[in-house]
Scaffold this motif. Structure first.
Motif, PDB file in Angstrom:
ATOM      1  N   LEU A 145     -17.103 -12.723  13.278  1.00 34.61           N
ATOM      2  CA  LEU A 145     -15.753 -12.453  13.779  1.00 34.61           C
ATOM      3  C   LEU A 145     -15.698 -12.502  15.294  1.00 34.61           C
ATOM      4  O   LEU A 145     -14.685 -12.900  15.871  1.00 34.61           O
ATOM      5  CB  LEU A 145     -15.276 -11.082  13.286  1.00 34.61           C
ATOM      6  N   LYS A 156       0.804  -1.207   0.000  1.00 39.23           N
ATOM      7  CA  LYS A 156       0.000   0.000   0.000  1.00 39.23           C
ATOM      8  C   LYS A 156       0.843   1.265   0.000  1.00 39.23           C
ATOM      9  O   LYS A 156       1.892   1.323   0.618  1.00 39.23           O
ATOM     10  CB  LYS A 156      -0.888   0.016   1.244  1.00 39.23           C
ATOM     11  N   LYS A 211     -16.628 -16.413  16.221  1.00 37.29           N
ATOM     12  CA  LYS A 211     -15.880 -17.411  15.433  1.00 37.29           C
ATOM     13  C   LYS A 211     -16.515 -18.806  15.529  1.00 37.29           C
ATOM     14  O   LYS A 211     -15.840 -19.799  15.834  1.00 37.29           O
ATOM     15  CB  LYS A 211     -14.411 -17.424  15.852  1.00 37.29           C
ATOM     16  N   THR A 248     -13.711   1.963   7.532  1.00 35.62           N
ATOM     17  CA  THR A 248     -12.648   1.559   6.607  1.00 35.62           C
ATOM     18  C   THR A 248     -12.590   0.024   6.609  1.00 35.62           C
ATOM     19  O   THR A 248     -11.773  -0.569   7.310  1.00 35.62           O
ATOM     20  CB  THR A 248     -11.296   2.135   7.070  1.00 35.62           C
ATOM     21  N   PRO A 249     -13.472  -0.596   5.859  1.00 30.81           N
ATOM     22  CA  PRO A 249     -13.638  -2.049   5.997  1.00 30.81           C
ATOM     23  C   PRO A 249     -12.562  -2.852   5.285  1.00 30.81           C
ATOM     24  O   PRO A 249     -12.131  -2.488   4.188  1.00 30.81           O
ATOM     25  CB  PRO A 249     -14.994  -2.300   5.333  1.00 30.81           C
ATOM     26  N   PRO A 250     -12.117  -3.951   5.887  1.00 31.36           N
ATOM     27  CA  PRO A 250     -11.119  -4.801   5.233  1.00 31.36           C
ATOM     28  C   PRO A 250     -11.779  -5.854   4.341  1.00 31.36           C
ATOM     29  O   PRO A 250     -12.995  -6.028   4.358  1.00 31.36           O
ATOM     30  CB  PRO A 250     -10.441  -5.478   6.418  1.00 31.36           C
ATOM     31  N   LEU A 253      -7.898 -11.359   7.356  1.00 27.24           N
ATOM     32  CA  LEU A 253      -8.348  -9.972   7.215  1.00 27.24           C
ATOM     33  C   LEU A 253      -7.244  -9.223   6.497  1.00 27.24           C
ATOM     34  O   LEU A 253      -6.090  -9.255   6.927  1.00 27.24           O
ATOM     35  CB  LEU A 253      -8.606  -9.325   8.582  1.00 27.24           C
ATOM     36  N   GLU A 254      -7.586  -8.572   5.388  1.00 26.12           N
ATOM     37  CA  GLU A 254      -6.549  -7.986   4.549  1.00 26.12           C
ATOM     38  C   GLU A 254      -7.111  -6.762   3.833  1.00 26.12           C
ATOM     39  O   GLU A 254      -8.250  -6.364   4.035  1.00 26.12           O
ATOM     40  CB  GLU A 254      -6.064  -9.029   3.528  1.00 26.12           C
ATOM     41  N   SER A 255      -6.276  -6.200   2.980  1.00 26.20           N
ATOM     42  CA  SER A 255      -6.702  -5.082   2.146  1.00 26.20           C
ATOM     43  C   SER A 255      -7.821  -5.541   1.213  1.00 26.20           C
ATOM     44  O   SER A 255      -7.951  -6.724   0.915  1.00 26.20           O
ATOM     45  CB  SER A 255      -5.505  -4.609   1.332  1.00 26.20           C
ATOM     46  N   GLN A 272      -8.502   1.229   3.413  1.00 25.55           N
ATOM     47  CA  GLN A 272      -8.524   0.479   4.676  1.00 25.55           C
ATOM     48  C   GLN A 272      -7.682   1.145   5.758  1.00 25.55           C
ATOM     49  O   GLN A 272      -7.820   0.816   6.926  1.00 25.55           O
ATOM     50  CB  GLN A 272      -8.009  -0.948   4.462  1.00 25.55           C
ATOM     51  N   LYS A 273      -6.790   2.062   5.361  1.00 24.70           N
ATOM     52  CA  LYS A 273      -5.888   2.681   6.326  1.00 24.70           C
ATOM     53  C   LYS A 273      -6.334   4.089   6.712  1.00 24.70           C
ATOM     54  O   LYS A 273      -6.074   4.554   7.815  1.00 24.70           O
ATOM     55  CB  LYS A 273      -4.470   2.745   5.732  1.00 24.70           C
ATOM     56  N   TRP A 281      -1.095   5.957   9.708  1.00 21.50           N
ATOM     57  CA  TRP A 281      -1.400   6.553   8.406  1.00 21.50           C
ATOM     58  C   TRP A 281      -2.302   7.775   8.537  1.00 21.50           C
ATOM     59  O   TRP A 281      -2.285   8.651   7.683  1.00 21.50           O
ATOM     60  CB  TRP A 281      -2.135   5.541   7.516  1.00 21.50           C
ATOM     61  N   PHE A 340     -11.211  -2.632  10.588  1.00 22.15           N
ATOM     62  CA  PHE A 340     -12.374  -1.762  10.372  1.00 22.15           C
ATOM     63  C   PHE A 340     -12.149  -0.317  10.824  1.00 22.15           C
ATOM     64  O   PHE A 340     -13.007   0.525  10.597  1.00 22.15           O
ATOM     65  CB  PHE A 340     -13.654  -2.295  11.057  1.00 22.15           C
ATOM     66  N   ASP A 383      -5.869   3.366  10.407  1.00 20.09           N
ATOM     67  CA  ASP A 383      -4.585   3.014  11.010  1.00 20.09           C
ATOM     68  C   ASP A 383      -3.926   4.295  11.538  1.00 20.09           C
ATOM     69  O   ASP A 383      -3.658   5.213  10.760  1.00 20.09           O
ATOM     70  CB  ASP A 383      -3.707   2.366   9.921  1.00 20.09           C
ATOM     71  N   VAL A 408     -21.495  -9.979  10.329  1.00 17.98           N
ATOM     72  CA  VAL A 408     -20.041 -10.026  10.435  1.00 17.98           C
ATOM     73  C   VAL A 408     -19.589  -9.939  11.892  1.00 17.98           C
ATOM     74  O   VAL A 408     -18.559 -10.513  12.266  1.00 17.98           O
ATOM     75  CB  VAL A 408     -19.404  -8.937   9.547  1.00 17.98           C
ATOM     76  N   HIS A 409     -20.370  -9.247  12.750  1.00 18.20           N
ATOM     77  CA  HIS A 409     -19.989  -9.191  14.168  1.00 18.20           C
ATOM     78  C   HIS A 409     -20.101 -10.581  14.801  1.00 18.20           C
ATOM     79  O   HIS A 409     -19.229 -10.991  15.568  1.00 18.20           O
ATOM     80  CB  HIS A 409     -20.882  -8.185  14.923  1.00 18.20           C
ATOM     81  N   PHE A 449      -5.776  -5.146   9.875  1.00 13.38           N
ATOM     82  CA  PHE A 449      -6.972  -4.591   9.225  1.00 13.38           C
ATOM     83  C   PHE A 449      -8.167  -4.890  10.128  1.00 13.38           C
ATOM     84  O   PHE A 449      -8.553  -6.036  10.290  1.00 13.38           O
ATOM     85  CB  PHE A 449      -7.161  -5.222   7.854  1.00 13.38           C
ATOM     86  N   MET A 463     -22.856  -5.907   5.102  1.00 10.84           N
ATOM     87  CA  MET A 463     -21.654  -6.665   4.746  1.00 10.84           C
ATOM     88  C   MET A 463     -22.150  -8.063   4.470  1.00 10.84           C
ATOM     89  O   MET A 463     -22.990  -8.579   5.211  1.00 10.84           O
ATOM     90  CB  MET A 463     -20.666  -6.658   5.902  1.00 10.84           C
ATOM     91  N   ILE A 506     -12.257  -9.822   3.897  1.00 12.52           N
ATOM     92  CA  ILE A 506     -12.236 -10.964   4.823  1.00 12.52           C
ATOM     93  C   ILE A 506     -12.492 -12.236   4.020  1.00 12.52           C
ATOM     94  O   ILE A 506     -13.322 -12.233   3.114  1.00 12.52           O
ATOM     95  CB  ILE A 506     -13.348 -10.819   5.898  1.00 12.52           C
TER      96      ILE A 506
END
Ligand SMILES: [Zn+2]
Lengths: 687, 124
Positions: free
Chosen positions: A561, A285, A564, A531-533, A572-574, A515-516, B66, B60, B63, A557-558, B58, A495, A535
């Motif tokens: 996650l 990023k 679980k 800023t959602p990732p 969880l990523e970009s 996301q950042k 940033w 939600f 960061d 989603v709550h 990540f 979501m 998944i």
């Protein structure tokens, strides 16, 4: 003009996009005929043209199969003989700008070219983004309209197609680095002559993409729409009122709109309005910066984008300058020009300064397929907020709203479907359930739609599962806290989680930043949205849970996650996710985020906060820590006095902790983000 | 006469100052960036934007390396007139520069018109 290809024409400035996207001067005939259109006829027949387009749009949506077509992201337009848009029915206003550039190109290049020519019954196919489309999945069909041998108008339809033969499925791959990774780039060719599609060209197009059946069905849908518009114009307008009436009518639409747009602009305060937006994007990023400055003087507005990061070759998130003009039309026709016709006249008073070498005025071989929905979204949002700051102090205060969510992420799929046929495309789901921004008088509507296509449809889950090899684990609950918090909050989004179904696996990707750092701060003290990732859950036991009708299957989603209850490998990523194989029983999640908010959180009616708690749109943490509402957690009854006290105390806290501007700037200006996140940014702080 | 420019900011046409719409506090010269007369506070965005899985990179929420949340308050009443989400150190945005001369002319005409017609217009 020497016979050279589109990219070199573009590079050499021989395709002049500077002004062709807006209405040109009237022709001699138009000037002669326009004064004789009386106001009554003008009202009746300009509406009739719209209804003709509307019917053609319905035909298109009912006949076609691509996701974006079914959800309504289309345009059906009627253009003057010179190619200026006079009337259109749209899903996305991007195309208000686009097709006319291509028509003008066809006229200048092929009208007098003996090997091509423009003839009655021709159907042109084009998806070359350099010629005016925003990216190459947008495929246009364009048809001239003749009467007594004279070219009197054009009609065009544009639809986002499911595949372009790009290096990955869907035509919008995050892996693209240049235009040559993005598949077909077809400059205008005749896909039909004498009112029939040509089998050899249709075969060529089928042979070039992953989903040949869809390509052909949608070509037929486009051709039918074009021919329907032509037939009705000739029978119901030209033959009843005369050729001269129709030509004058098309021009009057443009002239009246231009005058109305100027009058609207003249009523606003002169000044300069600015939005600065940051987008985190890429693998790895980097920050990008986009600056939107709106200059308003008299009856003209200039959008200036100086201060925007340079073009980069790390991905397909650049755009061409005309894509940015198209993006501005999306804002303008939704808000400021909402009551003016979708025509080139409405945009006459707008000027654009889009510096070369930036992300938003990329060179001719740049990859741009994801640009309009990443960087283009951000520009669209920047224009929205700068314009809202101008509109508050005007007769159009109710339009001074916070922006739609940015970013709405594109979600791409490819593979074999449940019948064994190849399938590929851009999903309409997650785009069409985002929240609108908060308004001066109310919250943004929840799950309102797609910022590029507000009239678009959030496709029905059962219908989606019928046509695609999908199983939605959940899709129909608002995700709590996924909107901006404020006096009037942003509309909530959802979501959702999908698993490949009735197939062994599918390939999924998504292409978005944000996301950042949020791309949309709220308006007038409202907070930004989430800023959602991205998944995903692989090696999951979902199929077993489903087979056992397990009570613990999560519905949002709550739950997913937080508790679980599904076993598996969680990532969880970009949201900039390259294509990956997702097996049946594994989960791929996509956000459809909420809108930005309007105004100070401490001014929000506590009862509205309680209503949101009841609907799970807001969590107790936000009600207490952000909105500072004191209430009984069981009955959700507000303690008014204690809430007033808590809010007064917070205002006092702000006055204590806030620093005077110069003191703040002295310390703040010494700081800088880490170098490794500025690789694509340009020079700090002003690229 | 005060002209309302944003939800929280007025311009006083006599004194040519930005004023708070809620408490009347005189913030700064109307020809300049109103933020120069406000109180500014920087915070970790996660104090407002709650995380879902705090341990994940990540999660939600923005960061904090940033992005910093910049809140801009009225010094008189603590109303939050604007927010910005900026990378650390990035200059604050001068988001509204009103052409005062045009504004004054416009409302001179408006006032004259009101007197002349003896009917109230909508305060804008
Ligand atoms: Zn105040």
């Amino acid at each position: 003009m020497p016979k050279i290809n589109v990219t070199s024409e573009y590079r050499k400035g021989q395709i002049n996009l500077g002004e062709v996207w807006k209405a040109g001067y009237p022709s001699e005939k138009e000037t002669a005929y326009t004064p004789f259109i009386d106001n009554g006829d003008f009202e009746i027949y300009s509406r009739k043209l719209e209804l003709i387009c509307f019917e053609a749009r319905q035909i298109l949506s009912k006949m076609g199969t691509t996701q974006m077509l079914q959800s309504g992201d289309v345009i059906v337009g009627i253009y003057t003989a010179a190619g200026d848009l006079s009337c259109a029915v749209v899903g996305t206003h991007l195309h208000v700008v686009c097709a006319q550039i291509i028509i003008k190109y066809i006229i200048s290049k092929y009208q007098d070219e003996p090997s091509v020519g423009i003839k009655d019954g021709d159907l042109f196919f084009v998806n070359e983004a350099l010629l005016g489309g925003v990216h190459n999945p947008d495929i246009l069909m364009i048809m001239p309209i003749f009467h007594d041998g004279e070219l009197i108008a054009w009609t065009a339809v544009a639809v986002h197609e499911g595949d372009t033969g790009s290096i990955d499925p869907g035509g919008m791959t995050p892996r693209a680095r240049t235009r040559y990774d993005e598949g077909l780039h077809i400059s205008p060719i005749k896909v039909g002559e004498n009112f029939r599609l040509k089998k050899d060209i249709v075969d060529f197009l089928e042979n070039s993409v992953r989903n040949p059946r869809q390509m052909t069905i949608d070509l037929k849908a486009r051709a039918t729409s074009c021919m329907r518009v032509r037939k009705r114009i000739l029978e119901e307008v030209v033959e009843t009122k005369g050729n001269h009436f129709f030509i004058g009518l098309l021009r009057k639409n443009i002239d009246v709109a231009a005058e109305a747009a100027r009058n609207k602009i003249a009523s606003l305060n002169d000044g300069t309005y600015r939005t600065v937006i940051f987008l985190d994007i890429g693998i790895p990023k980097s920050l990008l910066k986009i600056t939107v400055t709106v200059y308003k003087k008299g009856d003209e507005i200039t959008f200036d984008f100086n201060g925007t990061s340079p073009e980069n070759r790390e991905g397909p998130w650049n755009t061409f300058a005309h894509g940015i003009i198209a993006g501005s039309a999306v804002y303008l026709f939704q808000y400021f020009l909402f009551n003016l016709p979708n025509c080139s006249g409405s945009m006459v008073p707008f000027k654009y300064v889009i510096p070369e070498g930036t992300l938003i005025n990329a060179s001719e071989d740049a990859a741009v397929s994801v640009g309009i929905i990443t960087v283009g979204h951000v520009v669209f949002y920047g224009i929205h907020h700068a314009m809202s700051k101008m509109l508050f102090s005007s007769p159009y205060r109710e339009l001074a709203c916070a922006g739609w969510v940015i970013p709405a992420p594109p979600w791409l799929y490819g593979g074999l479907d449940q019948w064994g046929f190849p399938t590929a495309g851009l999903c309409a789901d997650q785009l069409n359930a985002t929240g609108l921004g908060g308004r001066p008088d109310m919250d943004g509507p929840d799950a309102a739609g797609f910022n590029f296509c507000p009239s678009g449809i959030f496709p029905d889950a059962e219908f989606q599962e019928l046509q695609l090899p999908f199983l939605y684990l959940f899709r129909n609950r608002y995700m709590s806290d996924n909107h901006g918090f404020g006096k009037y909050r942003g509309g909530s989004g959802v979501m959702f989680a999908v698993s490949p179904h009735n197939v062994d696996s599918l390939f999924f990707a998504s292409a978005q930043g944000g996301q950042k750092i949020p791309c949309n701060s709220g308006l007038f003290g409202g907070y930004a949205t989430i800023t959602p990732p991205g998944i995903q859950i692989t090696a999951s036991n979902l199929r077993t849970l489903l087979a056992n009708s397990d009570e613990g299957i999560p519905y949002d989603v709550h739950e997913l996650l937080g508790e679980k209850r599904i076993e598996g490998h969680y990532t969880l990523e970009s949201l900039m996710r390259l294509f990956r194989q997702i097996n049946s029983g594994d989960l791929f999640l996509m956000p459809s985020p909420g809108g930005a908010s309007y105004g100070d959180v401490l001014e929000r009616d506590p009862e509205l906060v309680m209503a949101d708690l009841r609907k799970n749109i807001t969590t107790p943490w936000v009600a207490q820590n952000v909105y500072k509402v004191v209430y009984d957690p069981v009955t959700l009854r507000v303690d008014r006095e204690a809430t007033d006290r808590a809010r007064r105390a917070e205002r006092e806290n702000r006055r204590k902790r806030g620093k005077p501007y110069h003191e703040f700037v002295k310390e703040w200006s010494q700081r800088k983000p880490p170098e490794e996140i500025l690789t694509l940014y340009g020079s700090w702080p002003n690229p | 006469m005060k002209v309302r420019i944003t939800e929280y900011l007025d311009i006083n046409l006599q004194t040519k100052k930005w004023c708070c719409n809620r408490c009347g506090y005189e913030i700064f010269d109307a020809g300049e960036n109103y933020k120069k007369g406000c109180l500014i506070y920087e915070r970790d965005p996660r104090e407002v934007h709650n995380t879902v899985l705090p341990e994940s990179e990540f999660n939600f929420a923005p960061d904090p390396d940033w992005c910093r949340l910049i809140e801009i308050y009225c010094p008189g009443c603590g109303t939050m007139v604007e927010v910005e989400y900026l990378p650390p150190g990035h200059p604050l945005t001068e988001d509204i520069v009103i052409d005062l001369e045009q504004l004054l002319k416009k409302y001179e005409k408006y006032e004259e018109y009101k007197k002349h017609e003896k009917r109230g217009g909508r305060m804008v």
